[in-house]
Each structure stands twice: as structure tokens, then as C-alpha cells.
Design a protein around this motif. Structure first.
Motif, mmCIF file in Angstrom:
data_model
loop_
_atom_site.group_PDB
_atom_site.id
_atom_site.type_symbol
_atom_site.label_atom_id
_atom_site.label_comp_id
_atom_site.label_asym_id
_atom_site.label_seq_id
_atom_site.Cartn_x
_atom_site.Cartn_y
_atom_site.Cartn_z
ATOM 1 N N UNK A 149 0.844 -1.190 0.000
ATOM 2 C CA UNK A 149 0.000 0.000 0.000
ATOM 3 C C UNK A 149 0.882 1.244 0.000
ATOM 4 N N UNK A 150 1.962 1.202 0.805
ATOM 5 C CA UNK A 150 2.812 2.379 0.983
ATOM 6 C C UNK A 150 4.201 1.946 1.454
ATOM 7 N N UNK A 151 5.224 2.624 0.943
ATOM 8 C CA UNK A 151 6.593 2.439 1.442
ATOM 9 C C UNK A 151 7.247 3.802 1.594
ATOM 10 N N UNK A 152 8.113 3.914 2.591
ATOM 11 C CA UNK A 152 8.888 5.133 2.786
ATOM 12 C C UNK A 152 10.279 4.739 3.250
ATOM 13 N N UNK A 153 11.291 5.407 2.699
ATOM 14 C CA UNK A 153 12.691 5.099 2.998
ATOM 15 C C UNK A 153 13.272 6.110 3.973
ATOM 16 N N UNK A 154 14.334 5.671 4.650
ATOM 17 C CA UNK A 154 15.112 6.569 5.496
ATOM 18 C C UNK A 154 16.580 6.157 5.396
ATOM 19 N N UNK A 155 17.463 7.151 5.365
ATOM 20 C CA UNK A 155 18.901 6.906 5.302
ATOM 21 C C UNK A 155 19.405 6.490 6.684
ATOM 22 N N UNK A 156 20.198 5.417 6.720
ATOM 23 C CA UNK A 156 20.742 4.945 8.002
ATOM 24 C C UNK A 156 22.264 4.782 7.943
ATOM 25 N N UNK A 157 22.908 5.460 7.000
ATOM 26 C CA UNK A 157 24.359 5.327 6.842
ATOM 27 C C UNK A 157 25.118 5.685 8.114
ATOM 28 N N UNK A 158 24.602 6.613 8.908
ATOM 29 C CA UNK A 158 25.289 7.038 10.123
ATOM 30 C C UNK A 158 24.846 6.271 11.369
ATOM 31 N N UNK A 159 23.984 5.293 11.205
ATOM 32 C CA UNK A 159 23.512 4.512 12.350
ATOM 33 C C UNK A 159 24.499 3.394 12.681
ATOM 34 N N UNK A 160 24.819 3.264 13.954
ATOM 35 C CA UNK A 160 25.762 2.221 14.370
ATOM 36 C C UNK A 160 25.148 1.227 15.342
ATOM 37 N N UNK A 161 23.839 1.328 15.593
ATOM 38 C CA UNK A 161 23.185 0.392 16.512
ATOM 39 C C UNK A 161 21.759 0.122 16.037
ATOM 40 N N UNK A 162 21.208 -0.989 16.526
ATOM 41 C CA UNK A 162 19.824 -1.304 16.168
ATOM 42 C C UNK A 162 18.867 -0.283 16.786
#
Length: 189
Positions: A149-162
């Protein structure tokens, strides 16, 4: 008035967000919250908003008990918001294209049995993905394989943990899930 029934297994932050979103909406009403966990915080959240809520056992989900309760409520939409059990085919077939789920990843990647919550975020982190997101989809007989129905993305290149990934995904969920529900129930002319 369009009626929503929500299913969740745990904390229920998405459920509470949806309840708040529709609280003063004259076109949509949350009429019930169901959980397969009698100790789930989602039940307390529903009660705090004076929303009917109840817990059930896995056997009550599969033996038709929950199905009969849902039929009596006659919702326009059944929303799985952090619900961890496989949804019964009897309910899916009775409420065709009226059962939706939110998944904390960009399906078809990171979907299927056992892929929920931090399990998804851990796999995404281990695979060094640069982006993730959410998928809202119809529920069918297979885990996470219903029509999108719907998708949305987010950048996580700077994420280092769950935890960092989970926080960004939850932000997307809270922003887009209620709006998508509203569009399904009250499409623009």
C-alpha cells in the motif's frame, strides 16, 4: 463513521499513535484493541483512551473465538500494528482487503517468519544497508507478502546500533501509518 480494530502484541506505541490521530476525527473511530499478550502495555494504553480492549490466547485466535468477536464489531479495517502471530485465513478471507500490517523494513527484503522488530533491524545493521524504511501492506496467507500500500525510505548510513535504526523507523511509522489508514478509509474524491 468508519471503524478500526487494532491488533498488537507488545508496547503499542503505534496503536496509541493511531488512537490519538483519530481521537477527534468524526469520520474514523478506533473501536477495539486486541492483544495475544495479556500483559502487553498496549492494553493499558487502550484503556487510558477509553477504548475497548482484550487479550486472547493463541488457541482463541485459531479456533474462531476472535473471529466471532471481530464479526460482531464489524470493522471497516483491521490494523496489525506490531502483532506477532500469523493472522488466521478465516479472518483474512472474511475481511478481504480490509486487513493491513506495517513492517519495519522495505519489503520484500527482511520479511517473512521471524522477521519483526529488532530482528529486522539487526539483520539490516549486519548487512550494512544504507537505507531502510517501512512497508504498509495488505495481509494475505503468507508473512509479509501481501500487496504493498505504501513504502517510505530513510537513510541509516550514520547509524551504528539497532536502537538508532529502530528510532528512525519508528519515526516513519508514527508519521505515515495513521495517514495511510485514513487514506484507505476516506479516499480523496
Amino acid at each position: 463513521m468508519k471503524k478500526i480494530v487494532l491488533f498488537a502484541s507488545g508496547n503499542g506505541s503505534n496503536v496509541e499513535n493511531i488512537i490519538r490521530y483519530f481521537k477527534n476525527n468524526s469520520n474514523v473511530s478506533v473501536i477495539g484493541v486486541f492483544s495475544n499478550n495479556q500483559h502487553a502495555k498496549v492494553l493499558e494504553r487502550a484503556k487510558n483512551h477509553n477504548i475497548y480492549s482484550e487479550s486472547f490466547t493463541k488457541s482463541e485466535l485459531t479456533d474462531g473465538t476472535v473471529f466471532q468477536k471481530i464479526k460482531k464489531l464489524n470493522p471497516d479495517l483491521i490494523v496489525l500494528a506490531g502483532f506477532l502471530l500469523k493472522f488466521p485465513e478465516t479472518i483474512i478471507h472474511e475481511f478481504t482487503n480490509k486487513v493491513i500490517n506495517i513492517h519495519p523494513a522495505l519489503l520484500p527484503k527482511y520479511g517473512g517468519k521471524g522477521m519483526y522488530g529488532n530482528h529486522v533491524h539487526q539483520a539490516i545493521l549486519e548487512n550494512k544497508e544504507k537505507e531502510t524504511g517501512i512497508t504498509i501492506h495488505y495481509v494475505n496467507e503468507n508473512y509479509d507478502e501481501g500487496k504493498f500500500i505504501f513504502q517510505e525510505k530513510v537513510n541509516i548510513e550514520n547509524c551504528s546500533s539497532i536502537e538508532e535504526i529502530a528510532s528512525k523507523v519508528q519515526e516513519l511509522e508514527h508519521d505515515h501509518f495513521p495517514k495511510t489508514i485514513e487514506k484507505l478509509l476516506i479516499p480523496n474524491p
